[in-house]
Design a protein around this motif. Structure first.
Motif, PDB file in Angstrom:
ATOM      1  N   ASP A 103       0.828  -1.207   0.000  1.00  0.00           N
ATOM      2  CA  ASP A 103       0.000   0.000   0.000  1.00  0.00           C
ATOM      3  C   ASP A 103       0.863   1.258   0.000  1.00  0.00           C
ATOM      4  OD1 ASP A 103      -2.311  -1.472  -0.040  1.00  0.00           O
ATOM      5  OD2 ASP A 103      -2.697  -1.306   2.119  1.00  0.00           O
ATOM      6  N   TYR A 104       1.956   1.224   0.752  1.00  0.00           N
ATOM      7  CA  TYR A 104       2.817   2.413   0.804  1.00  0.00           C
ATOM      8  C   TYR A 104       3.522   2.630  -0.533  1.00  0.00           C
ATOM      9  CZ  TYR A 104       6.091   5.919   2.403  1.00  0.00           C
ATOM     10  OH  TYR A 104       6.796   7.086   2.533  1.00  0.00           O
ATOM     11  N   ILE A 105       4.000   1.554  -1.139  1.00  0.00           N
ATOM     12  CA  ILE A 105       4.634   1.662  -2.450  1.00  0.00           C
ATOM     13  C   ILE A 105       3.635   2.195  -3.472  1.00  0.00           C
ATOM     14  CG2 ILE A 105       5.661   0.340  -4.344  1.00  0.00           C
ATOM     15  CD1 ILE A 105       6.825  -1.543  -2.169  1.00  0.00           C
ATOM     16  N   ILE A 129       1.892  -0.925 -11.233  1.00  0.00           N
ATOM     17  CA  ILE A 129       1.046  -2.124 -11.162  1.00  0.00           C
ATOM     18  C   ILE A 129       1.382  -3.044  -9.993  1.00  0.00           C
ATOM     19  CG2 ILE A 129       0.550  -2.175 -13.627  1.00  0.00           C
ATOM     20  CD1 ILE A 129       2.674  -4.413 -13.864  1.00  0.00           C
ATOM     21  N   ILE A 130       2.236  -2.603  -9.087  1.00  0.00           N
ATOM     22  CA  ILE A 130       2.658  -3.519  -8.028  1.00  0.00           C
ATOM     23  C   ILE A 130       1.492  -3.933  -7.126  1.00  0.00           C
ATOM     24  CG2 ILE A 130       3.373  -1.681  -6.444  1.00  0.00           C
ATOM     25  CD1 ILE A 130       5.603  -3.573  -5.479  1.00  0.00           C
ATOM     26  N   LYS A 131       0.561  -3.037  -6.861  1.00  0.00           N
ATOM     27  CA  LYS A 131      -0.529  -3.392  -5.941  1.00  0.00           C
ATOM     28  C   LYS A 131      -1.453  -4.463  -6.512  1.00  0.00           C
ATOM     29  CE  LYS A 131      -4.221  -1.631  -3.012  1.00  0.00           C
ATOM     30  NZ  LYS A 131      -3.853  -2.574  -1.926  1.00  0.00           N
ATOM     31  N   PRO A 132      -2.007  -4.317  -7.733  1.00  0.00           N
ATOM     32  CA  PRO A 132      -2.857  -5.414  -8.229  1.00  0.00           C
ATOM     33  C   PRO A 132      -2.099  -6.733  -8.362  1.00  0.00           C
ATOM     34  CG  PRO A 132      -2.437  -3.787  -9.958  1.00  0.00           C
ATOM     35  CD  PRO A 132      -1.993  -3.181  -8.671  1.00  0.00           C
ATOM     36  N   LEU A 133      -0.815  -6.671  -8.722  1.00  0.00           N
ATOM     37  CA  LEU A 133      -0.039  -7.907  -8.846  1.00  0.00           C
ATOM     38  C   LEU A 133       0.132  -8.591  -7.492  1.00  0.00           C
ATOM     39  CD1 LEU A 133       2.853  -7.009 -11.334  1.00  0.00           C
ATOM     40  CD2 LEU A 133       0.738  -8.248 -11.806  1.00  0.00           C
ATOM     41  N   LEU A 134       0.609  -7.849  -6.500  1.00  0.00           N
ATOM     42  CA  LEU A 134       0.920  -8.480  -5.217  1.00  0.00           C
ATOM     43  C   LEU A 134      -0.322  -8.724  -4.375  1.00  0.00           C
ATOM     44  CD1 LEU A 134       4.366  -6.962  -4.177  1.00  0.00           C
ATOM     45  CD2 LEU A 134       3.844  -9.196  -5.178  1.00  0.00           C
ATOM     46  N   ASP A 135      -1.387  -7.979  -4.580  1.00  0.00           N
ATOM     47  CA  ASP A 135      -2.655  -8.321  -3.917  1.00  0.00           C
ATOM     48  C   ASP A 135      -3.153  -9.677  -4.426  1.00  0.00           C
ATOM     49  OD1 ASP A 135      -2.625  -6.012  -2.452  1.00  0.00           O
ATOM     50  OD2 ASP A 135      -4.233  -5.003  -3.566  1.00  0.00           O
ATOM     51  N   MET A 152      11.744   0.660  -4.578  1.00  0.00           N
ATOM     52  CA  MET A 152      10.387   0.689  -5.116  1.00  0.00           C
ATOM     53  C   MET A 152       9.648   1.998  -4.826  1.00  0.00           C
ATOM     54  SD  MET A 152      10.356  -2.005  -6.793  1.00  0.00           S
ATOM     55  CE  MET A 152       9.242  -3.338  -7.161  1.00  0.00           C
ATOM     56  N   THR A 153      10.097   2.755  -3.820  1.00  0.00           N
ATOM     57  CA  THR A 153       9.466   4.050  -3.544  1.00  0.00           C
ATOM     58  C   THR A 153      10.285   5.213  -4.089  1.00  0.00           C
ATOM     59  OG1 THR A 153      10.564   4.279  -1.384  1.00  0.00           O
ATOM     60  CG2 THR A 153       8.398   3.177  -1.426  1.00  0.00           C
ATOM     61  N   GLY A 154      11.568   4.976  -4.362  1.00  0.00           N
ATOM     62  CA  GLY A 154      12.427   6.044  -4.851  1.00  0.00           C
ATOM     63  C   GLY A 154      12.884   6.996  -3.778  1.00  0.00           C
ATOM     64  N   GLN A 155      12.854   6.543  -2.514  1.00  0.00           N
ATOM     65  CA  GLN A 155      13.319   7.390  -1.422  1.00  0.00           C
ATOM     66  C   GLN A 155      14.076   6.540  -0.411  1.00  0.00           C
ATOM     67  OE1 GLN A 155       9.324   8.519   0.110  1.00  0.00           O
ATOM     68  NE2 GLN A 155       9.931   7.536   2.019  1.00  0.00           N
ATOM     69  N   SER A 211      14.040   0.360   8.287  1.00  0.00           N
ATOM     70  CA  SER A 211      13.002  -0.431   8.957  1.00  0.00           C
ATOM     71  C   SER A 211      12.278   0.340  10.035  1.00  0.00           C
ATOM     72  CB  SER A 211      13.607  -1.715   9.540  1.00  0.00           C
ATOM     73  OG  SER A 211      14.682  -1.416  10.395  1.00  0.00           O
ATOM     74  N   LYS A 212      12.861   1.443  10.533  1.00  0.00           N
ATOM     75  CA  LYS A 212      12.189   2.228  11.546  1.00  0.00           C
ATOM     76  C   LYS A 212      10.967   2.957  10.991  1.00  0.00           C
ATOM     77  CE  LYS A 212      16.409   3.003  14.232  1.00  0.00           C
ATOM     78  NZ  LYS A 212      17.353   4.022  14.755  1.00  0.00           N
ATOM     79  N   ASN A 213      10.917   3.099   9.644  1.00  0.00           N
ATOM     80  CA  ASN A 213       9.771   3.779   9.020  1.00  0.00           C
ATOM     81  C   ASN A 213       8.573   2.847   8.839  1.00  0.00           C
ATOM     82  OD1 ASN A 213      12.204   5.223   6.883  1.00  0.00           O
ATOM     83  ND2 ASN A 213      11.237   6.237   8.622  1.00  0.00           N
ATOM     84  N   SER A 214       8.726   1.561   9.171  1.00  0.00           N
ATOM     85  CA  SER A 214       7.717   0.576   8.791  1.00  0.00           C
ATOM     86  C   SER A 214       6.450   0.624   9.625  1.00  0.00           C
ATOM     87  CB  SER A 214       8.310  -0.844   8.867  1.00  0.00           C
ATOM     88  OG  SER A 214       8.712  -1.133  10.200  1.00  0.00           O
ATOM     89  N   SER A 215       6.490   1.291  10.778  1.00  0.00           N
ATOM     90  CA  SER A 215       5.299   1.318  11.612  1.00  0.00           C
ATOM     91  C   SER A 215       4.330   2.386  11.160  1.00  0.00           C
ATOM     92  CB  SER A 215       5.706   1.550  13.071  1.00  0.00           C
ATOM     93  OG  SER A 215       6.408   2.760  13.206  1.00  0.00           O
TER      94      SER A 215
END
Length: 322
Positions: free
Chosen positions: A203-205, A213-219, A311-314, A318-322
């Motif tokens: 969802d974040y990506i 198209i990453i969301k429809p593929l990985l969903d 995948m986000t370009g930034q 791992s601290k950002n994952s929450s």
């Protein structure tokens, strides 16, 4: 300087994610994509790469090379539509593209051009790669290394209780590759099943809007995995991890063992990968069970940071994952 990679794949969902990752990673230069049968037919695999080029506006992309259509076992291949969808891209059905793939022997030109600057990454069936070893054994010695997604060592398989899909699909080809490859690294289910992309990551990506198209593929992919394992927290991206391995040795813990592939016709044994950890020194000169490097553990926080950053370009940690 970016690592030059020649990618062999059977372009389904995780192969597609691996190609997108490669597009975005400045440390990887894709010099060619060999589209094989496997998850889908060769024709569909070629079409899927053209679809990606069109989707991302890639006009002068690496050559798309038509690979193998059937395994060396001589059987008709069975595609994985239940996993990847009818067209290999989950809910997406691309239009038919008019472009033709390059001749298989374009692979020879690429190896001759790049030689020891080139790494081959194989994330599908190994039929095309084995064909190159049969026809051009001396030339293949010029390739710097081979990264292969396949096998299951001391963990259950994903086709039978002991066999992983790429090795199961053409065990004869696997045996040929492992017999002749001089510098092969195996990225098996042991580690790829640890490379989980959660729905929250997806969802974040998708929110960042870079990957289209990453969301429809990985969903779609996640829905398949949840059916067999309701407790799985996300989708394992087997093929992305293997591409990562070509430039990020630090993600893995490796051991080197001789590997034997079972070519038996019995369903449960076919394609089983066996690491002979008792005879690693004795087997150095035994071409039947040549030692190869096998990944056994994954540093997930490093995987997470790398995958999310690309995948986000930034920059991401791992601290950002929450």
């Amino acid at each position: 300087m970016a690592q030059k990679v020649l990618l062999f794949g059977d372009i389904g969902i995780d192969d597609t994610i691996a190609i997108i990752y490669s597009f975005f990673n400045k440390d990887i230069e894709l010099v060619g994509i060999v589209a094989d049968y496997g998850n889908v037919s060769r024709e569909t695999a070629v079409n899927n790469v053209y679809y990606l080029y069109d989707l991302f506006g890639i006009e002068d992309g690496p050559p798309i090379i038509g690979g193998a259509e059937v395994p060396m076992t001589g059987e008709y291949p069975m595609y994985a539509q239940e996993v990847h969808g009818e067209s290999g891209l989950g809910p997406i059905t691309p239009s038919d593209y008019e472009g033709e793939s390059e001749n298989f022997f374009e692979i020879v030109k690429l190896i001759e051009k790049y030689q020891d600057d080139l790494i081959i990454v194989n994330i599908g069936r190994l039929t095309s790669l084995a064909t190159m070893f049969i026809l051009y054994r001396s030339l293949m010695k010029k390739v710097d290394g081979f990264y292969i997604m396949g096998g299951a060592f001391w963990v259950p398989g994903n086709v039978t209780a002991v066999s992983e899909a790429n090795f199961y699909g053409d065990p004869i080809a696997v045996q040929i590759v492992l017999r002749y490859a001089h510098n092969a690294t195996i990225i098996p289910l042991n580690v790829t099943q640890q490379a989980i992309v959660t729905p929250e990551m997806v969802d974040y990506i998708a929110y960042k809007g870079k990957t289209k198209i990453i969301k429809p593929l990985l969903d779609y992919y996640y829905d398949f995995y949840k059916e067999s394992n309701p407790d799985i927290p996300g989708s394992p991206v087997h093929d992305v991890l293997t591409v990562m391995a070509s430039i990020r040795d630090d993600l893995f813990t490796y051991e080197t063992f001789p590997i034997h592939i079972v070519e038996a016709t019995e369903e449960i044994q076919r394609g089983q990968s066996i690491a002979n950890f008792m005879e690693s020194d004795m087997a150095e000169s035994d071409e039947l069970d040549r030692p190869h490097r096998i990944a056994f553990d994954l540093d997930y926080p490093k995987f997470f940071n790398d995958f999310m950053s690309i995948m986000t370009g930034q920059p991401f940690n791992s601290k950002n994952s929450s």
